[in-house]
Design a protein around this motif. Structure first.
Motif, mmCIF file in Angstrom:
data_model
loop_
_atom_site.group_PDB
_atom_site.id
_atom_site.type_symbol
_atom_site.label_atom_id
_atom_site.label_comp_id
_atom_site.label_asym_id
_atom_site.label_seq_id
_atom_site.Cartn_x
_atom_site.Cartn_y
_atom_site.Cartn_z
ATOM 1 N N LYS A 245 0.755 -1.364 -0.003
ATOM 2 C CA LYS A 245 -0.006 0.008 0.103
ATOM 3 C C LYS A 245 0.914 1.149 0.153
ATOM 4 O O LYS A 245 0.757 2.110 -0.736
ATOM 5 C CB LYS A 245 -1.000 0.103 1.280
ATOM 6 C CG LYS A 245 -1.840 1.032 1.158
ATOM 7 C CD LYS A 245 -2.745 0.852 2.610
ATOM 8 C CE LYS A 245 -3.914 2.118 2.660
ATOM 9 N NZ LYS A 245 -3.170 3.364 2.883
ATOM 10 N N VAL A 246 1.848 1.283 0.869
ATOM 11 C CA VAL A 246 2.690 2.383 0.936
ATOM 12 C C VAL A 246 3.636 2.660 -0.504
ATOM 13 O O VAL A 246 3.679 3.807 -1.007
ATOM 14 C CB VAL A 246 3.823 2.279 1.952
ATOM 15 C CG1 VAL A 246 4.928 3.263 1.783
ATOM 16 C CG2 VAL A 246 3.383 2.377 3.508
ATOM 17 N N TYR A 247 4.109 1.301 -1.165
ATOM 18 C CA TYR A 247 4.516 1.739 -2.233
ATOM 19 C C TYR A 247 3.757 1.999 -3.481
ATOM 20 O O TYR A 247 4.165 3.127 -4.188
ATOM 21 C CB TYR A 247 5.202 0.419 -2.796
ATOM 22 C CG TYR A 247 5.631 0.239 -4.277
ATOM 23 C CD1 TYR A 247 6.940 0.963 -4.424
ATOM 24 C CD2 TYR A 247 5.194 -0.258 -5.245
ATOM 25 C CE1 TYR A 247 7.392 0.682 -5.788
ATOM 26 C CE2 TYR A 247 5.284 -0.036 -6.547
ATOM 27 C CZ TYR A 247 6.861 0.296 -6.943
ATOM 28 O OH TYR A 247 7.050 0.287 -8.177
ATOM 29 N N MET A 248 2.611 1.496 -3.634
ATOM 30 C CA MET A 248 1.500 2.167 -4.639
ATOM 31 C C MET A 248 1.172 3.303 -4.648
ATOM 32 O O MET A 248 0.783 4.262 -5.376
ATOM 33 C CB MET A 248 0.020 0.985 -4.469
ATOM 34 C CG MET A 248 0.555 -0.269 -5.085
ATOM 35 S SD MET A 248 1.237 -0.393 -6.622
ATOM 36 C CE MET A 248 -0.158 -0.003 -7.606
ATOM 37 N N LYS B 229 0.647 10.981 -15.410
ATOM 38 C CA LYS B 229 -0.704 10.756 -15.817
ATOM 39 C C LYS B 229 -0.947 9.206 -15.383
ATOM 40 O O LYS B 229 -2.120 8.683 -15.868
ATOM 41 C CB LYS B 229 -1.060 11.021 -17.099
ATOM 42 C CG LYS B 229 -0.916 12.598 -17.309
ATOM 43 C CD LYS B 229 -1.145 13.056 -18.750
ATOM 44 C CE LYS B 229 -1.191 14.227 -19.176
ATOM 45 N NZ LYS B 229 -1.319 14.673 -20.435
ATOM 46 N N ASP B 230 -0.070 8.409 -14.956
ATOM 47 C CA ASP B 230 -0.349 7.091 -14.569
ATOM 48 C C ASP B 230 -1.374 6.928 -13.542
ATOM 49 O O ASP B 230 -1.181 7.423 -12.273
ATOM 50 C CB ASP B 230 0.813 6.366 -14.209
ATOM 51 C CG ASP B 230 0.667 4.844 -13.977
ATOM 52 O OD1 ASP B 230 -0.395 4.363 -14.504
ATOM 53 O OD2 ASP B 230 1.322 4.174 -13.190
ATOM 54 N N ARG C 189 5.627 4.681 -5.678
ATOM 55 C CA ARG C 189 5.589 4.231 -7.068
ATOM 56 C C ARG C 189 6.491 5.448 -7.829
ATOM 57 O O ARG C 189 6.104 6.536 -7.791
ATOM 58 C CB ARG C 189 4.570 3.669 -7.430
ATOM 59 C CG ARG C 189 3.374 4.523 -7.964
ATOM 60 C CD ARG C 189 2.152 4.076 -8.511
ATOM 61 N NE ARG C 189 1.151 4.986 -8.962
ATOM 62 C CZ ARG C 189 0.294 5.821 -8.356
ATOM 63 N NH1 ARG C 189 0.611 5.783 -7.072
ATOM 64 N NH2 ARG C 189 -0.299 6.693 -9.169
ATOM 65 N N PRO C 190 7.356 5.137 -8.852
ATOM 66 C CA PRO C 190 7.829 6.118 -9.560
ATOM 67 C C PRO C 190 6.893 7.116 -10.493
ATOM 68 O O PRO C 190 7.344 8.040 -10.886
ATOM 69 C CB PRO C 190 8.951 5.290 -10.584
ATOM 70 C CG PRO C 190 9.007 3.778 -9.965
ATOM 71 C CD PRO C 190 7.702 3.752 -9.167
#
Length: 201
Positions: free
Chosen positions: A98-101, A111-112, A105-106
């Motif tokens: 959850k923290v990464y997402m 716009k991702d 996340r890069p």
């Protein structure tokens, strides 16, 4: 007499009609919270905010009265601590995902969009981790509390505490901070009290 078709008088200036929901006049979203101050989530609805806070408080108090925290921290002999450890580990990995997402996340500033189509693998991994965590928790406390109380405790933990906390705290960075700090503190308490019990025995 010549044939004459009388037409109604036209206004001097006519404005084109803009359909509702267009880019100029967007249609109101019926699912949006009724808030004139732009407050997030339930904070725009006082009645829902009160209900959510009351449910969270009642579930937390009920879990304390049932002795769940003491049974886990003080290594009750009727608790399956192997299943509990698996549940705790999967929960911490879920928090890490959850923290990464949401924060690390890069492509989070581009716009991702954080949607299922873009992150199917991580979504499936999160679902599996949730299932492992819930199953391990239920297996761990079942010998101590029995079937009926285990179902009630699972409902109080999952909906009463976790879900309502996420609703009351809609900011992702606060959720993740509480998850990391809370999980780390619980592990330290669990390991510290457990080692003390083992040395005493």
């Amino acid at each position: 007499f010549k044939n004459f078709v009388q037409t109604p008088p036209q206004p001097l200036l006519t404005m084109p009609r803009v359909p509702s929901g267009s880019a100029t006049t967007p249609a109101p979203d019926p699912a949006a919270p009724a808030s004139s101050d732009g407050l997030p989530g339930v904070y725009g609805n006082p009645a829902m905010l009160l209900f959510t806070a009351a449910t969270f408080a009642a579930a937390s108090y009920g879990l304390m009265e049932m002795g769940l925290f003491e049974a886990l921290i003080h290594h009750d002999t009727k608790v399956n601590h192997t299943a509990l450890t698996i549940s705790l580990m999967s929960t911490l990995v879920l928090v890490a995902v959850k923290v990464y997402m949401e924060n690390l996340r890069p492509t989070r500033d581009s716009k991702d969009k954080l949607v299922y189509e873009n992150y199917k693998s991580l979504t499936h991994a999160a679902i599996v981790l949730i299932l492992i965590s819930c199953l391990g928790f239920n297996v761990a406390i079942f010998p101590r509390f029995g079937f009926a109380k285990t179902c009630l405790i699972s409902l109080m933990v999952g909906y009463g505490v976790v879900f309502n906390f996420l609703v009351l705290v809609p900011w992702n960075w606060v959720q993740n901070l509480v998850g990391v700090v809370g999980g780390t503190c619980f592990l330290q308490l669990y390991a510290g009290v457990g080692s003390g019990v083992g040395s005493a025995v």
